[in-house]
Scaffold this motif. Structure first.
Motif: not given
Length: 408
Positions: A311, A315, A317-322, A326
């Motif tokens: 990735r 992407d 860094w902007r959308n870590p889903h973590d 958070d």
């Protein structure tokens, strides 16, 4: 990074406090190679003098650089291992400069000599940071190589001769604390541009050697030395950079120092420090390791957010889903213990989370390296024996106390 000189300059030359600045993208510390010619005791990447498989190719590095530029990353710090062991380091560095990045080189300095200083100067690095862990024998022992100190100091001299901005990086521990004054004297002797004091972070070999971490009182004394040195030089019109890293309690400690020296400037300094906000792991600081894994900073190498082969960094860094990320980006951060109750939370941001994680398994527990007293942070004046205890023993003592309370 806590910029002592920058804040002290505002105490000498007051000016209106502007709004908090938001960097366009994170500073990226990039470990391009894990191989190193040294085996330093506090190495967070646990490097060794051997080739590591699976490292990013030149073409992959270029592709990532393009994405970083598009993502408006302003700064690349090229590190290792020892980055000068990477055959394409000059090509990568020149390309980064041509793209408009601020480019720093983080090196142990032992490989900089007359044979390559011309190439290093040709790159036009904005800054070269060279590690020194004490004077001669102490440094050589830390670095586990006889002659390392002389080689690194020679690298400093060569950089100065070739017009390269150069600085000393010093990691504070109990074993080298007493040599800090001598290292600061080297700044005068060699007209060195910058001094960076790094508080020991518990990662890699630094985690294994955390028992040698400086006592809280030693940390305070070290900061006192830096503050006094910087203040005296500024008053004399000498402009060097003094900075610290990996302990954001340094901000509140400077505020307390200013209260004693220039009380009329304290509120302006408080606002500037609040604008700074302290620890920026996962927000304004990022790390890419030699395999392309992305981390919240260089000390979270065991915590992967994604890989730039799979990735784009932007992407990831902007959308870590973590959940950890958070928490990093939450204001205030969900810290616990003394940190949650501290009157300086908006200044230090809860300090360095990896130390809390290494010692307690909880990334949001209080940072055991905070050297401020309970009274200083606005809490009841109890258990202040912590000032004379190593950081890890402080946490253990609290854990033992809780077990006793639970049993009773």
């Amino acid at each position: 990074m806590f910029r002592i000189t920058q804040y002290m300059q505002t105490l000498l030359e007051p000016s209106p406090v502007g709004p908090a600045r938001q960097p366009p993208g994170p500073v990226v510390i990039w470990n391009l190679i894990r191989r190193c010619n040294l085996t330093c005791k506090h190495c967070y990447s646990i490097s060794a003098d051997t080739d590591f498989k699976g490292e990013l190719t030149t073409e992959e590095v270029h592709r990532v650089m393009d994405d970083l530029k598009d993502f408006r990353v302003p700064v690349l710090i090229l590190s290792g291992g020892e980055p000068l062991l990477r055959p394409d380091i000059y090509d990568i560095s020149k390309r980064a400069k041509a793209m408009g990045f601020y480019v720093g080189l983080s090196t142990n300095g032992t490989l900089i000599d007359e044979s390559n200083i011309g190439k290093i100067a040709e790159v036009g690095y904005d800054y070269v940071g060279i590690s020194l862990d004490g004077i001669k024998q102490t440094h050589d022992t830390f670095r586990q190589l006889q002659g390392a100190f002389d080689a690194s100091l020679n690298a400093v001299r060569l950089c100065k001769e070739h017009g390269i901005k150069v600085g000393i990086r010093f990691t504070l521990t109990q074993d080298n604390y007493s040599e800090l004054p001598q290292l600061l004297d080297l700044m005068d002797e060699h007209d060195i541009d910058k001094f960076y004091l790094s508080h020991l972070n518990y990662a890699g070999r630094g985690n294994k050697n955390r028992k040698s971490d400086a006592f809280h009182q030693m940390t305070r004394h070290a900061l006192d030395m830096l503050f006094e040195r910087c203040w005296k030089e500024l008053q004399q019109g000498i402009h060097r950079e003094y900075v610290t890293g990996n302990n954001d309690a340094d901000g509140p400690y400077l505020l307390q120092w200013a209260q004693q020296r220039v009380p009329e400037q304290v509120e302006a300094l408080r606002q500037r420090l609040t604008n700074w906000g302290g620890n920026s792991s996962g927000v304004n600081i990022a790390n890419i390791d030699n395999l392309g894994n992305v981390h919240p900073d260089t000390f979270w190498w065991n915590y992967h957010l994604g890989n730039v082969r799979e990735r784009a960094f932007s992407d990831i860094w902007r959308n870590p889903h973590d959940a950890l990320m958070d928490g990093f980006r939450q204001k205030p951060r969900p810290v616990k213990g003394r940190c949650a109750q501290c009157q300086y939370l908006t200044i230090c941001g809860g300090n360095t989370r990896v130390r809390a994680y290494q010692l307690t398994g909880d990334a949001w527990a209080e940072d055991p390296a905070c050297y401020l007293t309970n009274q200083e942070i606005g809490l009841p004046d109890e258990n202040e024996a912590r000032l004379d205890m190593p950081f890890n023993e402080t946490v253990q003592a609290k854990a033992n106390t809780q077990r006793i309370i639970s049993k009773n």
